[in-house]
Design a protein around this motif. Sequence first.
Motif, PDB file in Angstrom:
ATOM      1  N   HIS A 106      -2.437  -0.564  -9.518  1.00 36.16           N
ATOM      2  CA  HIS A 106      -2.125   0.944  -9.871  1.00 36.16           C
ATOM      3  C   HIS A 106      -1.633   1.696  -8.652  1.00 36.16           C
ATOM      4  N   GLU A 107      -2.721   1.773  -7.805  1.00 37.02           N
ATOM      5  CA  GLU A 107      -2.500   2.411  -6.640  1.00 37.02           C
ATOM      6  C   GLU A 107      -1.030   2.257  -5.894  1.00 37.02           C
ATOM      7  N   ALA A 108      -0.901   0.908  -5.694  1.00 35.80           N
ATOM      8  CA  ALA A 108       0.221   0.360  -4.991  1.00 35.80           C
ATOM      9  C   ALA A 108       1.556   0.968  -5.963  1.00 35.80           C
ATOM     10  N   ARG A 109       1.415   0.820  -7.045  1.00 39.16           N
ATOM     11  CA  ARG A 109       2.787   1.352  -7.880  1.00 39.16           C
ATOM     12  C   ARG A 109       2.700   2.775  -7.738  1.00 39.16           C
ATOM     13  N   ALA A 110       1.796   3.393  -7.553  1.00 37.06           N
ATOM     14  CA  ALA A 110       1.907   5.326  -7.302  1.00 37.06           C
ATOM     15  C   ALA A 110       2.422   5.304  -6.008  1.00 37.06           C
ATOM     16  N   MET A 111       2.351   4.521  -5.066  1.00 31.46           N
ATOM     17  CA  MET A 111       2.999   4.614  -3.755  1.00 31.46           C
ATOM     18  C   MET A 111       4.082   4.225  -3.579  1.00 31.46           C
ATOM     19  N   ASP A 112       4.745   3.863  -4.680  1.00 28.87           N
ATOM     20  CA  ASP A 112       6.272   3.155  -4.854  1.00 28.87           C
ATOM     21  C   ASP A 112       6.635   1.993  -4.310  1.00 28.87           C
ATOM     22  N   ILE A 113       5.425   1.061  -4.200  1.00 25.86           N
ATOM     23  CA  ILE A 113       5.531  -0.151  -3.489  1.00 25.86           C
ATOM     24  C   ILE A 113       6.459  -1.204  -4.448  1.00 25.86           C
ATOM     25  N   HIS A 114       7.191  -1.935  -3.767  1.00 25.19           N
ATOM     26  CA  HIS A 114       8.040  -2.896  -4.620  1.00 25.19           C
ATOM     27  C   HIS A 114       7.872  -4.134  -3.746  1.00 25.19           C
ATOM     28  N   VAL A 115       7.741  -5.369  -4.609  1.00 24.62           N
ATOM     29  CA  VAL A 115       7.809  -6.589  -3.815  1.00 24.62           C
ATOM     30  C   VAL A 115       9.046  -7.365  -4.299  1.00 24.62           C
ATOM     31  N   SER A 116       9.988  -7.870  -3.426  1.00 27.99           N
ATOM     32  CA  SER A 116      11.348  -8.401  -3.552  1.00 27.99           C
ATOM     33  C   SER A 116      11.030  -9.831  -4.304  1.00 27.99           C
ATOM     34  N   PRO A 117      11.907 -10.177  -5.299  1.00 23.65           N
ATOM     35  CA  PRO A 117      11.928 -11.602  -5.675  1.00 23.65           C
ATOM     36  C   PRO A 117      11.813 -12.724  -4.564  1.00 23.65           C
ATOM     37  N   GLU A 118      12.749 -12.292  -3.735  1.00 29.36           N
ATOM     38  CA  GLU A 118      12.779 -13.178  -2.643  1.00 29.36           C
ATOM     39  C   GLU A 118      11.485 -13.593  -1.777  1.00 29.36           C
ATOM     40  N   SER A 146       0.646 -13.828 -10.465  1.00 31.30           N
ATOM     41  CA  SER A 146      -0.447 -13.592  -9.556  1.00 31.30           C
ATOM     42  C   SER A 146      -0.182 -13.231  -7.996  1.00 31.30           C
ATOM     43  N   ILE A 147       0.927 -13.947  -7.367  1.00 33.47           N
ATOM     44  CA  ILE A 147       1.475 -13.948  -6.277  1.00 33.47           C
ATOM     45  C   ILE A 147       1.918 -12.469  -6.110  1.00 33.47           C
ATOM     46  N   GLN A 148       2.881 -11.945  -7.027  1.00 30.52           N
ATOM     47  CA  GLN A 148       3.606 -10.794  -6.910  1.00 30.52           C
ATOM     48  C   GLN A 148       2.341  -9.854  -6.979  1.00 30.52           C
ATOM     49  N   SER A 149       1.317  -9.792  -7.938  1.00 28.21           N
ATOM     50  CA  SER A 149       0.474  -8.845  -8.105  1.00 28.21           C
ATOM     51  C   SER A 149      -0.456  -8.668  -6.531  1.00 28.21           C
ATOM     52  N   LEU A 150      -0.761  -9.950  -5.928  1.00 28.75           N
ATOM     53  CA  LEU A 150      -1.325  -9.783  -4.713  1.00 28.75           C
ATOM     54  C   LEU A 150      -0.656  -9.197  -3.543  1.00 28.75           C
ATOM     55  N   LEU A 151       0.645  -9.625  -3.428  1.00 29.38           N
ATOM     56  CA  LEU A 151       1.457  -8.981  -2.480  1.00 29.38           C
ATOM     57  C   LEU A 151       1.798  -7.629  -2.603  1.00 29.38           C
ATOM     58  N   LEU A 152       1.808  -7.004  -3.746  1.00 28.68           N
ATOM     59  CA  LEU A 152       1.799  -5.718  -4.023  1.00 28.68           C
ATOM     60  C   LEU A 152       0.607  -5.011  -3.492  1.00 28.68           C
ATOM     61  N   GLY A 154      -1.256  -6.220  -1.189  1.00 36.78           N
ATOM     62  CA  GLY A 154      -1.207  -6.202   0.586  1.00 36.78           C
ATOM     63  C   GLY A 154      -0.214  -5.422   1.281  1.00 36.78           C
ATOM     64  N   GLN A 155       0.896  -5.070   0.526  1.00 41.08           N
ATOM     65  CA  GLN A 155       2.110  -4.193   1.130  1.00 41.08           C
ATOM     66  C   GLN A 155       1.394  -2.852   0.982  1.00 41.08           C
ATOM     67  N   ALA A 156       0.677  -2.396   0.114  1.00 40.08           N
ATOM     68  CA  ALA A 156       0.058  -1.103   0.067  1.00 40.08           C
ATOM     69  C   ALA A 156      -0.738  -0.926   1.219  1.00 40.08           C
ATOM     70  N   PHE A 157      -1.523  -1.861   1.419  1.00 37.77           N
ATOM     71  CA  PHE A 157      -2.374  -1.740   2.737  1.00 37.77           C
ATOM     72  C   PHE A 157      -1.629  -1.619   4.052  1.00 37.77           C
ATOM     73  N   ASP A 158      -0.577  -2.529   4.034  1.00 37.76           N
ATOM     74  CA  ASP A 158       0.581  -2.338   5.196  1.00 37.76           C
ATOM     75  C   ASP A 158       1.032  -1.169   5.687  1.00 37.76           C
ATOM     76  N   ARG A 159       1.336  -0.610   4.509  1.00 39.36           N
ATOM     77  CA  ARG A 159       1.926   0.788   4.589  1.00 39.36           C
ATOM     78  C   ARG A 159       0.956   1.918   5.194  1.00 39.36           C
ATOM     79  N   VAL A 160      -0.097   1.990   4.600  1.00 37.55           N
ATOM     80  CA  VAL A 160      -1.218   2.526   4.920  1.00 37.55           C
ATOM     81  C   VAL A 160      -1.423   2.397   6.390  1.00 37.55           C
TER      82      VAL A 160
END
Length: 654
Positions: A106-118, A146-152, A154-160
């Motif tokens: 939820h937090e990652a989506r609120a930050m407008d994080i998106h994980v590409s299909p690639e 599961s991979i998509q949710s996990l990357l979501l 992870g990318q939120a932390f990377d942005r922070v």
Amino acid sequence: MHNWIKNNQKKLLAVFGVLLMVVFILPTAPQMLQSYDTPVGMAGNQKVLRSEMAQAHMQWEFIATRIAPQAMYLFGGNELWPMVMFSAKTVSAINQDPALFLLMQHEARAMDIHVSPEEVDLYVGRLNTMLPPASSWDEAQARRQSIQSLLLVGQAFDRVSSVIKVSQPRVNQEVAEQSQSVQLKLIEFTASSFTADIPAPTDEEVQAQITKFGSVDPQQIDVQTNPFGLSYRLPDRVKLQYLVIPRTQFRQQAEKSQTEFDWRSQAYDWYERHPKQYETTEPATQESSFTDKADLTLGPTTAPTSQPAATTAHLRPFDEVYGQIKADLLKPLVDQRVRQVQDRVASLLQKGFEQYEAKKDGRTLSGSTGLSAEYSSYDYLLQVAQQIEREYDITLTVQEISNRWLSEGDLMGLAELGSAVVPGVNNSAPTPFANYVLSQAQAFQENPDKNSFDSLKIFQPSTALLSVGQDVIFFRLTDAQPAHAPETDEQRQEVAGAAARDLQNIAAYDKALEAAKAAYQAAQDGQSLTEVAQGRKIIETGPISRMYRSFGGGTLIQDYSVSAASREIFGDKAFGLLHDATAESRHPKTLIELPRDGKVDLAELDSINHLQSGDANELLIRSTNQARISDLISLAMDWFNPDSIRQRTQWKAL
């Protein structure tokens, strides 16, 4: 039309019946969906639905069991966040409260994080090379989600973490630590030297100590509130019974199936038909051996020369390889016989367990094991062994350990069983016995409702294990206690001795600290180290370095013993002296408190050594990276902390 209706009357009635069912079901379907999608909590002003929670729970279960063990290979060791997220502490926290994984999404989506299909495709492809193929399209999709949710997450932390900037003073400090080592002079004040003066604690003091530290997890010690690392929590532990199917007896039986003459004849026939398996190479200058007629085919060799000679194939004598050939011939016979007995034992144990479970539930199963003893009794295993001896003329070893609890160390120390393993599947590594017990026992699992295929109930027969000598072993747990604080008088008595010793050691340490502080004050008042030592030995350390800390090596301390738990505390204090040194005060002093080691050191900076003579720019870059990694680790530990997650997302359960 009338005739068509008459001819298709049965079909029309069936269709009409289905339509009626649909009409009656349709009104309830939205109600079921509504029930499934009721809110279970609020993340800020956003509702968290039950269906979301269930999906996150399933995803995390897959991530924790299938992805976490492969994280280093999946992410290549280049990402920091998986290291923290898949630490034992974080995994345990999310296992207990899977809502945390959903909240981070939820937090990652609120930050407008998106994980590409690639990117999802990339990691799914990597993961699929590490796991067995998905058994269905649904399982393949579950992996992908599961991979998509996990990357979501992870990318939120990377942005922070991308906003972390390292200050110049931090870089300067790292440069100093990377480029220099220090040597100290120490005076040790040990708790052990004061122990004789400490009276034994009272029973009330011991019980209070157990109450205070009885529930502390020894793997999660808070050094601020618990500097001595005290814990009286009883570990995960079990009692068990086991039986051993001895492979050596099968070999003896197989050997007796033929005479020694027949074995030699069979072995020699194999030897002649597969000569290349028994060839060796020798220098051509050596003479051939004539101990066996097979050697005569090689003929005499040339005389030695001063130059290295070419090698030639040499057939090893039959007598030399007979034992190996015989063992190879015996192996399939032994394997087949072992498998027969293994399957028979597994059948008797499993059938007995199924009837035992059915009886507990008030059910009755057809069939019988033919054994009279109660399944849950030790006599049942003895009767299994007796039945096998009657059927196969093999004597099984049966053991019971019920008079004491077995923790992980005890399990590893059991004769024969302690070194046994569960064989790996699909080239996976075998699982050591102790790991198997502590991970599979239902009593120790987060979800106690797991099915029997991935959890081990009390009295449920284990899978077959192999000992070092290739004996087959089955065991069953007769009792299991998850880690817990001592509760009963008997349990508190188990740890009372340790608590009493700790109280005396703490009191003695306080005396050592008091003496060290007095010596430090005297040194600050101008006395030399020799004067304040008052007969204690002055220890000179070897170089203390942190140049390898960025590679995970930690502080390197030479010529002085410091426990792993205290190494970084010692290093911080040692390099603190480096920063305290000035032109007017070249040998600053400090106290290094090491409660885990039971000592306090009065330390004086003796010398500073320069380690780096290479490129200064390279050192600056490495030091900057080291400072950034340190800050990243601190941020990650806070970011994935359960309390921080709930606070950031303003989580409130409904």
